[in-house]
Design a protein around this motif. Structure first.
Motif, mmCIF file in Angstrom:
data_model
loop_
_atom_site.group_PDB
_atom_site.id
_atom_site.type_symbol
_atom_site.label_atom_id
_atom_site.label_comp_id
_atom_site.label_asym_id
_atom_site.label_seq_id
_atom_site.Cartn_x
_atom_site.Cartn_y
_atom_site.Cartn_z
ATOM 1 N N VAL A 218 -27.057 11.372 -12.513
ATOM 2 C CA VAL A 218 -26.801 12.244 -11.371
ATOM 3 C C VAL A 218 -26.627 13.663 -11.886
ATOM 4 C CG1 VAL A 218 -25.248 12.793 -9.453
ATOM 5 C CG2 VAL A 218 -25.738 10.406 -10.016
ATOM 6 N N LEU A 219 -27.393 14.586 -11.327
ATOM 7 C CA LEU A 219 -27.231 16.005 -11.619
ATOM 8 C C LEU A 219 -26.382 16.627 -10.525
ATOM 9 C CD1 LEU A 219 -28.157 18.587 -13.292
ATOM 10 C CD2 LEU A 219 -29.774 18.922 -11.424
ATOM 11 N N ILE A 220 -25.334 17.334 -10.915
ATOM 12 C CA ILE A 220 -24.429 17.980 -9.964
ATOM 13 C C ILE A 220 -24.502 19.485 -10.183
ATOM 14 C CG2 ILE A 220 -22.033 18.202 -9.187
ATOM 15 C CD1 ILE A 220 -21.576 15.386 -10.508
ATOM 16 N N SER A 221 -24.790 20.232 -9.143
ATOM 17 C CA SER A 221 -24.820 21.687 -9.224
ATOM 18 C C SER A 221 -23.522 22.237 -8.654
ATOM 19 C CB SER A 221 -26.019 22.248 -8.456
ATOM 20 O OG SER A 221 -26.019 23.659 -8.517
ATOM 21 N N GLY A 222 -22.684 22.791 -9.528
ATOM 22 C CA GLY A 222 -21.399 23.347 -9.101
ATOM 23 C C GLY A 222 -20.256 22.751 -9.884
ATOM 24 N N ALA A 223 -19.509 23.605 -10.613
ATOM 25 C CA ALA A 223 -18.388 23.138 -11.436
ATOM 26 C C ALA A 223 -17.066 23.636 -10.877
ATOM 27 C CB ALA A 223 -18.564 23.604 -12.887
ATOM 28 N N GLY A 224 -16.943 23.587 -9.540
ATOM 29 C CA GLY A 224 -15.693 23.999 -8.917
ATOM 30 C C GLY A 224 -14.711 22.849 -8.822
ATOM 31 N N ILE A 225 -14.475 22.368 -7.598
ATOM 32 C CA ILE A 225 -13.570 21.244 -7.380
ATOM 33 C C ILE A 225 -14.356 19.973 -7.062
ATOM 34 C CG2 ILE A 225 -11.649 20.351 -6.014
ATOM 35 C CD1 ILE A 225 -10.971 22.788 -7.787
ATOM 36 N N ALA A 226 -15.257 20.045 -6.100
ATOM 37 C CA ALA A 226 -15.990 18.850 -5.666
ATOM 38 C C ALA A 226 -16.860 18.284 -6.778
ATOM 39 C CB ALA A 226 -16.838 19.175 -4.437
ATOM 40 N N GLY A 227 -17.591 19.152 -7.500
ATOM 41 C CA GLY A 227 -18.511 18.679 -8.524
ATOM 42 C C GLY A 227 -17.840 17.894 -9.638
ATOM 43 N N PRO A 228 -16.834 18.467 -10.323
ATOM 44 C CA PRO A 228 -16.149 17.716 -11.377
ATOM 45 C C PRO A 228 -15.422 16.473 -10.871
ATOM 46 C CG PRO A 228 -15.827 20.057 -11.706
ATOM 47 C CD PRO A 228 -16.491 19.899 -10.356
ATOM 48 N N THR A 229 -14.914 16.500 -9.629
ATOM 49 C CA THR A 229 -14.287 15.295 -9.078
ATOM 50 C C THR A 229 -15.314 14.188 -8.923
ATOM 51 O OG1 THR A 229 -12.648 16.631 -7.885
ATOM 52 C CG2 THR A 229 -12.943 14.361 -7.161
ATOM 53 N N LEU A 230 -16.487 14.546 -8.399
ATOM 54 C CA LEU A 230 -17.567 13.567 -8.274
ATOM 55 C C LEU A 230 -17.938 13.012 -9.650
ATOM 56 C CD1 LEU A 230 -19.823 12.158 -6.616
ATOM 57 C CD2 LEU A 230 -21.223 14.206 -7.017
ATOM 58 N N ALA A 231 -18.054 13.890 -10.638
ATOM 59 C CA ALA A 231 -18.409 13.452 -11.983
ATOM 60 C C ALA A 231 -17.353 12.512 -12.556
ATOM 61 C CB ALA A 231 -18.593 14.666 -12.898
ATOM 62 N N TRP A 232 -16.080 12.804 -12.314
ATOM 63 C CA TRP A 232 -14.986 11.959 -12.813
ATOM 64 C C TRP A 232 -15.174 10.522 -12.334
ATOM 65 C CZ3 TRP A 232 -11.154 8.617 -11.562
ATOM 66 C CH2 TRP A 232 -10.076 8.478 -12.437
ATOM 67 N N TRP A 233 -15.431 10.369 -11.040
ATOM 68 C CA TRP A 233 -15.579 9.019 -10.490
ATOM 69 C C TRP A 233 -16.878 8.361 -10.953
ATOM 70 C CZ3 TRP A 233 -11.752 6.328 -8.664
ATOM 71 C CH2 TRP A 233 -10.644 6.979 -8.114
ATOM 72 N N LEU A 234 -17.967 9.103 -10.975
ATOM 73 C CA LEU A 234 -19.241 8.500 -11.358
ATOM 74 C C LEU A 234 -19.217 7.985 -12.794
ATOM 75 C CD1 LEU A 234 -21.846 10.917 -9.712
ATOM 76 C CD2 LEU A 234 -21.298 8.564 -9.024
ATOM 77 N N VAL A 235 -18.614 8.730 -13.694
ATOM 78 C CA VAL A 235 -18.518 8.275 -15.082
ATOM 79 C C VAL A 235 -17.792 6.943 -15.155
ATOM 80 C CG1 VAL A 235 -17.371 8.750 -17.284
ATOM 81 C CG2 VAL A 235 -18.745 10.522 -16.174
ATOM 82 N N ARG A 236 -16.768 6.788 -14.334
ATOM 83 C CA ARG A 236 -16.013 5.536 -14.351
ATOM 84 C C ARG A 236 -16.782 4.379 -13.737
ATOM 85 N NH1 ARG A 236 -13.699 9.427 -15.682
ATOM 86 N NH2 ARG A 236 -11.767 9.514 -16.881
ATOM 87 N N TYR A 237 -17.812 4.690 -12.977
ATOM 88 C CA TYR A 237 -18.673 3.639 -12.444
ATOM 89 C C TYR A 237 -19.897 3.412 -13.313
ATOM 90 C CZ TYR A 237 -15.945 4.217 -8.114
ATOM 91 O OH TYR A 237 -14.944 4.282 -7.188
ATOM 92 N N GLY A 238 -19.971 4.082 -14.456
ATOM 93 C CA GLY A 238 -21.058 3.841 -15.389
ATOM 94 C C GLY A 238 -22.249 4.755 -15.279
ATOM 95 N N PHE A 239 -22.144 5.831 -14.505
ATOM 96 C CA PHE A 239 -23.243 6.775 -14.368
ATOM 97 C C PHE A 239 -23.248 7.783 -15.522
ATOM 98 C CE2 PHE A 239 -22.858 5.100 -10.170
ATOM 99 C CZ PHE A 239 -24.057 5.329 -9.505
ATOM 100 N N ARG A 240 -24.389 8.390 -15.717
ATOM 101 C CA ARG A 240 -24.514 9.539 -16.610
ATOM 102 C C ARG A 240 -24.567 10.788 -15.736
ATOM 103 N NH1 ARG A 240 -29.095 12.062 -19.268
ATOM 104 N NH2 ARG A 240 -30.481 10.547 -18.245
ATOM 105 N N CYS A 241 -23.773 11.801 -16.087
ATOM 106 C CA CYS A 241 -23.666 12.989 -15.231
ATOM 107 C C CYS A 241 -23.951 14.266 -16.014
ATOM 108 C CB CYS A 241 -22.267 13.102 -14.625
ATOM 109 S SG CYS A 241 -21.900 11.865 -13.382
ATOM 110 N N THR A 242 -24.718 15.135 -15.384
ATOM 111 C CA THR A 242 -24.922 16.497 -15.861
ATOM 112 C C THR A 242 -24.419 17.443 -14.779
ATOM 113 O OG1 THR A 242 -26.906 15.858 -17.098
ATOM 114 C CG2 THR A 242 -26.620 18.204 -16.613
ATOM 115 N N VAL A 243 -23.572 18.393 -15.160
ATOM 116 C CA VAL A 243 -23.063 19.395 -14.225
ATOM 117 C C VAL A 243 -23.574 20.763 -14.656
ATOM 118 C CG1 VAL A 243 -21.020 20.548 -13.284
ATOM 119 C CG2 VAL A 243 -20.984 18.071 -13.681
#
Length: 413
Positions: A6-31
């Motif tokens: 999952v590619l996330i555009s935006g390193a404010g509040i929503a983006g890193p929160t989404l990344a936090w959860w996705l990593v715990r579900y086994g996803f690879r994340c780029t912000v």
């Protein structure tokens, strides 16, 4: 098996929160973040209701509490600084203008980055340049540095004026509503000798549709907002000097602490001026591209729901992506769950934000009388109408049964 990317555009509040959860579900994340480094400035944000529960599930509630601003309540004042109505912080998680969890936006962003940087590929100083969505495979994203990435899902967790969404506006059916108020945010030094520079959020109304607020923080400064009724002005004021000039002219002679604040303007380096508005989008996804946070649904600072919606939306989007094999099912369910909550948050109090920016002396006097009576008890409903966002009107889905192994597969088609 390759984890979904999952590619996330935006390193404010929503983006890193989404990344936090996705990593715990086994996803690879780029912000990716267009600014060269993490933005650590900003004003107070509050976290209420369902969003507070998201914090608990992340194990961050106590840490956010430890970084709190120390604000104990909201005090409406007259031109001499005398209180005309006080609303102390209450133990509830949704009541009143001052929430139990008040934290500086930048400090919260730092905390989220600290908790995700070891597991997430952060790329600062770049942004999405182009997104291609072939019918039979992953989205191909080209960044402004020329890098290309293949992604199962692309999430635009950007602001109200999202540039990436702007290039795809027709895909989402975006509508913007301006609210007729502009706000300048910045900070000034705390005055130790001034006992009023304490732990209350102080709010002053002047004639001409103007208001001034001062809020405490935990770094020895006072956070200022200067808000005023206006046609949109921020988009035409590219330089900070031009923005300062507008604020000087608008707030000259406003009374209370205006002289002190305007005298400090030459040394201000953290000014942010915006025209208040809301974003409504007919759709929050198009193919493999999804909107999150203000890019999807900005409810405006008047709603008191910006950060809470960002946290809850990120939690739900991550959970639905983890719970579904196919991205289209996940994104549809995400919107189905979040849309009613967002709709409630976007319904501002009657007359807002104009009611808090009266133009005449009579209007200012009437507003102060309302605060005085409400603070005394009989009209407590007035406080509830203005200052109780619908933060608790959402039941968080429980995704805790999901395991990383269940998402460790490359999506097809």
């Amino acid at each position: 098996m390759t984890p979904r990317h999952v590619l996330i555009s935006g390193a404010g509040i929503a983006g890193p929160t989404l990344a936090w959860w996705l990593v715990r579900y086994g996803f690879r994340c780029t912000v990716v973040e267009r600014f060269a480094e993490l933005r650590t400035g900003g004003q107070n944000i509050d976290i209420r209701g369902a969003a507070r529960e998201v914090l608990r599930r992340m194990g961050l509630d106590d840490e956010v509490g430890a970084r709190g601003t120390g604000e104990i309540g909201t005090r409406f004042v007259d031109c001499d600084g005398r209180a005309v109505g006080e609303f102390p912080q209450t133990p509830g998680e949704t009541d009143g203008p001052t929430a139990e969890r008040e934290v500086l936006r930048g400090q919260f962003a730092e905390l989220l980055h600290e908790r995700t940087r070891d597991d997430v590929d952060y790329r600062f100083g770049v942004q999405v340049d182009r997104i291609e969505q072939p019918a039979d495979g992953a989205a191909r994203v080209t960044l402004t540095d020329g890098t290309t990435l293949d992604c199962d899902v692309v999430v635009l967790a950007e602001g109200i004026n999202s540039r990436t969404r702007g290039r795809l506006a027709d895909a989402f059916g975006v509508h913007e509503r301006r609210l007729g108020v502009s706000i300048g945010y910045f900070s000034v030094p705390r005055v130790p000798a001034d006992a009023q520079d304490g732990t209350w959020w102080r709010w002053y109304n002047a004639t001409g549709g103007r208001s001034i607020t001062l809020r405490p923080d935990n770094v020895g400064r006072q956070r200022v907002t200067l808000s005023f009724r206006s046609a949109p002005v921020a988009a035409d004021l590219r330089s900070m000097d031009a923005q300062k000039d507008v604020l000087r002219r608008r707030f000259a002679g406003a009374g209370w602490q205006s002289d002190r604040i305007l005298a400090a303007l030459p040394d201000v380096d953290d000014l942010y001026l915006e025209d208040l508005g809301q974003v409504r989008a007919d759709r929050w996804s198009d193919g493999r591209v999804a909107l999150l946070g203000d890019a999807a649904w900005c409810a405006s600072p008047v709603s008191g729901m910006g950060t809470s919606l960002a946290l809850v939306g990120a939690y739900v989007l991550a959970g639905e992506l983890a719970a579904h094999v196919h991205h289209q099912d996940a994104l549809a369910r995400y919107e189905e769950r979040m849309r009613p909550y967002v709709t409630r948050a976007q319904k501002l109090p009657p007359g807002a934000p104009g009611v808090m920016h009266p133009r005449t002396r009579l209007g200012v006097a009437a507003l102060r009388t309302a605060f005085r009576v409400a603070a005394a008890g009989p009209l407590r409903r007035f406080e509830t109408t203005l200052f109780q966002p619908p933060a608790d009107q959402f039941v968080l889905p429980d995704y805790r049964h999901l395991r990383a192994v269940e998402t460790a597969t490359t999506e097809k088609g």
